[in-house]
Design an enzyme around this catalytic site. Sequence first.
Site, PDB file in Angstrom:
ATOM      1  N   GLY A 161       1.969  20.062 -43.384  1.00  0.00           N
ATOM      2  CA  GLY A 161       0.640  20.285 -43.957  1.00  0.00           C
ATOM      3  C   GLY A 161      -0.169  18.997 -44.028  1.00  0.00           C
ATOM      4  O   GLY A 161      -1.361  18.974 -43.728  1.00  0.00           O
ATOM      5  N   SER A 162       0.495  17.909 -44.412  1.00  0.00           N
ATOM      6  CA  SER A 162      -0.210  16.624 -44.567  1.00  0.00           C
ATOM      7  C   SER A 162      -0.703  16.101 -43.217  1.00  0.00           C
ATOM      8  O   SER A 162      -1.826  15.582 -43.112  1.00  0.00           O
ATOM      9  CB  SER A 162       0.715  15.579 -45.184  1.00  0.00           C
ATOM     10  OG  SER A 162       1.300  16.075 -46.349  1.00  0.00           O
ATOM     11  N   SER A 163       0.116  16.242 -42.189  1.00  0.00           N
ATOM     12  CA  SER A 163      -0.283  15.751 -40.866  1.00  0.00           C
ATOM     13  C   SER A 163      -1.403  16.633 -40.310  1.00  0.00           C
ATOM     14  O   SER A 163      -2.349  16.126 -39.688  1.00  0.00           O
ATOM     15  CB  SER A 163       0.929  15.730 -39.928  1.00  0.00           C
ATOM     16  OG  SER A 163       0.637  15.022 -38.761  1.00  0.00           O
ATOM     17  N   GLY A 195       9.347  21.368 -44.841  1.00  0.00           N
ATOM     18  CA  GLY A 195      10.506  20.806 -44.153  1.00  0.00           C
ATOM     19  C   GLY A 195      10.673  19.313 -44.328  1.00  0.00           C
ATOM     20  O   GLY A 195      11.561  18.720 -43.718  1.00  0.00           O
ATOM     21  N   GLY A 196       9.814  18.663 -45.115  1.00  0.00           N
ATOM     22  CA  GLY A 196       9.966  17.225 -45.338  1.00  0.00           C
ATOM     23  C   GLY A 196       9.433  16.368 -44.199  1.00  0.00           C
ATOM     24  O   GLY A 196       9.658  15.161 -44.159  1.00  0.00           O
ATOM     25  N   ILE A 197       8.727  16.994 -43.252  1.00  0.00           N
ATOM     26  CA  ILE A 197       8.153  16.221 -42.148  1.00  0.00           C
ATOM     27  C   ILE A 197       6.627  16.319 -42.175  1.00  0.00           C
ATOM     28  O   ILE A 197       5.964  16.145 -41.154  1.00  0.00           O
ATOM     29  CB  ILE A 197       8.737  16.621 -40.771  1.00  0.00           C
ATOM     30  CG1 ILE A 197       8.773  18.138 -40.602  1.00  0.00           C
ATOM     31  CG2 ILE A 197      10.116  16.016 -40.594  1.00  0.00           C
ATOM     32  CD1 ILE A 197       9.254  18.566 -39.214  1.00  0.00           C
ATOM     33  N   LYS A 226       5.771  13.722 -39.437  1.00  0.00           N
ATOM     34  CA  LYS A 226       5.955  12.467 -40.186  1.00  0.00           C
ATOM     35  C   LYS A 226       7.426  12.386 -40.562  1.00  0.00           C
ATOM     36  O   LYS A 226       7.984  13.343 -41.096  1.00  0.00           O
ATOM     37  CB  LYS A 226       5.080  12.507 -41.446  1.00  0.00           C
ATOM     38  CG  LYS A 226       5.429  11.485 -42.499  1.00  0.00           C
ATOM     39  CD  LYS A 226       5.592  12.059 -43.906  1.00  0.00           C
ATOM     40  CE  LYS A 226       6.808  12.916 -44.085  1.00  0.00           C
ATOM     41  NZ  LYS A 226       7.181  13.243 -45.465  1.00  0.00           N
ATOM     42  N   ASP A 279       1.302  12.487 -48.978  1.00  0.00           N
ATOM     43  CA  ASP A 279       1.592  12.083 -47.601  1.00  0.00           C
ATOM     44  C   ASP A 279       0.354  12.045 -46.714  1.00  0.00           C
ATOM     45  O   ASP A 279       0.446  11.658 -45.544  1.00  0.00           O
ATOM     46  CB  ASP A 279       2.603  13.054 -46.969  1.00  0.00           C
ATOM     47  CG  ASP A 279       4.029  12.749 -47.389  1.00  0.00           C
ATOM     48  OD1 ASP A 279       4.285  11.608 -47.808  1.00  0.00           O
ATOM     49  OD2 ASP A 279       4.868  13.652 -47.296  1.00  0.00           O
ATOM     50  N   PRO A 332       8.358  23.197 -38.791  1.00  0.00           N
ATOM     51  CA  PRO A 332       8.793  24.096 -39.873  1.00  0.00           C
ATOM     52  C   PRO A 332       8.123  23.723 -41.200  1.00  0.00           C
ATOM     53  O   PRO A 332       8.128  22.547 -41.568  1.00  0.00           O
ATOM     54  CB  PRO A 332      10.308  23.887 -39.940  1.00  0.00           C
ATOM     55  CG  PRO A 332      10.587  22.636 -39.196  1.00  0.00           C
ATOM     56  CD  PRO A 332       9.464  22.389 -38.255  1.00  0.00           C
ATOM     57  N   PRO A 333       7.511  24.685 -41.879  1.00  0.00           N
ATOM     58  CA  PRO A 333       6.845  24.366 -43.145  1.00  0.00           C
ATOM     59  C   PRO A 333       7.849  24.046 -44.249  1.00  0.00           C
ATOM     60  O   PRO A 333       9.005  24.470 -44.166  1.00  0.00           O
ATOM     61  CB  PRO A 333       6.057  25.640 -43.468  1.00  0.00           C
ATOM     62  CG  PRO A 333       6.706  26.722 -42.694  1.00  0.00           C
ATOM     63  CD  PRO A 333       7.384  26.092 -41.514  1.00  0.00           C
TER      64      PRO A 333
HETATM   65  P1  ATP Z   1       5.944  16.730 -47.157  1.00  0.00           P
HETATM   66  O1  ATP Z   1       6.885  16.111 -46.168  1.00  0.00           O
HETATM   67  O2  ATP Z   1       4.548  16.157 -47.096  1.00  0.00           O
HETATM   68  O3  ATP Z   1       6.506  16.848 -48.530  1.00  0.00           O
HETATM   69  P2  ATP Z   1       6.614  19.356 -46.232  1.00  0.00           P
HETATM   70  O4  ATP Z   1       6.866  19.199 -44.755  1.00  0.00           O
HETATM   71  O5  ATP Z   1       7.828  19.418 -47.087  1.00  0.00           O
HETATM   72  O6  ATP Z   1       5.642  18.225 -46.692  1.00  0.00           O
HETATM   73  P3  ATP Z   1       4.592  21.331 -45.701  1.00  0.00           P
HETATM   74  O7  ATP Z   1       4.992  21.664 -44.300  1.00  0.00           O
HETATM   75  O8  ATP Z   1       3.335  20.560 -45.864  1.00  0.00           O
HETATM   76  O9  ATP Z   1       5.780  20.647 -46.499  1.00  0.00           O
HETATM   77  O10 ATP Z   1       4.520  22.734 -46.486  1.00  0.00           O
HETATM   78  C1  ATP Z   1       4.540  22.826 -47.898  1.00  0.00           C
HETATM   79  C2  ATP Z   1       3.780  24.090 -48.297  1.00  0.00           C
HETATM   80  O11 ATP Z   1       2.401  23.858 -48.084  1.00  0.00           O
HETATM   81  C3  ATP Z   1       4.120  25.342 -47.476  1.00  0.00           C
HETATM   82  O12 ATP Z   1       5.019  26.142 -48.159  1.00  0.00           O
HETATM   83  C4  ATP Z   1       2.773  26.033 -47.219  1.00  0.00           C
HETATM   84  O13 ATP Z   1       2.620  27.223 -47.973  1.00  0.00           O
HETATM   85  C5  ATP Z   1       1.714  25.053 -47.678  1.00  0.00           C
HETATM   86  N1  ATP Z   1       0.792  24.667 -46.609  1.00  0.00           N
HETATM   87  C6  ATP Z   1      -0.511  24.437 -46.757  1.00  0.00           C
HETATM   88  N2  ATP Z   1      -1.058  24.056 -45.611  1.00  0.00           N
HETATM   89  C7  ATP Z   1      -0.093  24.037 -44.681  1.00  0.00           C
HETATM   90  C8  ATP Z   1      -0.072  23.716 -43.290  1.00  0.00           C
HETATM   91  N3  ATP Z   1      -1.169  23.350 -42.633  1.00  0.00           N
HETATM   92  N4  ATP Z   1       1.125  23.778 -42.667  1.00  0.00           N
HETATM   93  C9  ATP Z   1       2.242  24.115 -43.350  1.00  0.00           C
HETATM   94  N5  ATP Z   1       2.269  24.458 -44.640  1.00  0.00           N
HETATM   95  C10 ATP Z   1       1.100  24.402 -45.315  1.00  0.00           C
END
Ligand code: ATP
Length: 277
Positions: free
Chosen positions: A98-100, A93-95, A9, A129, A90-91
């Site tokens: 987890g939400s997708s 990471g703002g994309i 995303k 998200d 990458p977790p």
């Molecule tokens: P957003 O853009 O929605 O703010 P993000 O990309 O910044 O999300 P995520 O990749 O969703 O963040 O990861 C945030 C935290 O959620 C991670 O540190 C991880 O421990 C936790 N998490 C739970 N489920 C997942 C998943 N399926 N994939 C990645 N991280 C996950």
Amino acid sequence: MIQEFAPAKVNLALHVTGRRDDGYHLLDSIVVFADIGDRLTISDAPDLSLSVTGPRAADIPTDSRNLVWRAAEWLAAGRGAAITLDKTLPPAGGIGGGSSDAASALRGLSDLWARPRPAPQEVLPLGADVPVCLFGRPARMQGIGEVVCDLPDLPALWMVLANAGVEVPTGPVFKALTHAENAALPEPDWTDLPSLVAYLCHARNDLEAPARALVPVIGEVLDHLEAQPGCLLARMSGSGGTCFGLFGSAEAAQMAAARIGESKPDWWVDSGAVRAA
Ligand code: ATP
């Protein structure tokens, strides 16, 4: 066996327009999805299980801390399924990794369990998200994430995503935001690529400045994207630290990704089309 793609995303623009009494920030965002993402494989099983594979599997929880697990329990507590999540995004990471993943799990499990797919606004309890990820096509996202609506058609567009490898937790970025009362986005009115780029150039990501202050390497990522031939716009997505560059052709995006990858072999860099629907 059901296979679901969980696309990255990307917030092409993100204005923070206020803060509610309960502390949640009000957002106004242009959200698109890239042909870059995680993959879920779901099959029937008596109990719920989750395994995580792929280049980004390390440190991703495989229990109820994972949004995929929470999505399954939210949809039908006690039902079984064997889910494999192939993690490439990458977790933190703002994309919306987890939400997708959660939205894809909701799609796949609804099919597996022959249940109606939930409406986007219903899944807000899973995360801000998750509604837009369940919507799954270019959207304007407002409120605290529960309001999602269609955008004018997007022109053909490609992007490069780049992340320097630093996890950026969302909470501290919002905490570092100095102005939460910003103007809403202008009404989306593009008709072609130049007018889309002009629209986006008049918008911002209000979380970019606080994220850069906390994680200065984000500035370096943006510099690398901006320096690539054909880059129409470079900006941070969500609360960072993944940044995107927009390109008018697949070749230009692929070349840019290859060049950044060569000079920064430790960074995660990928290119792909922006999904039109
Ligand atoms: P957003 O853009 O929605 O703010 P993000 O990309 O910044 O999300 P995520 O990749 O969703 O963040 O990861 C945030 C935290 O959620 C991670 O540190 C991880 O421990 C936790 N998490 C739970 N489920 C997942 C998943 N399926 N994939 C990645 N991280 C996950």
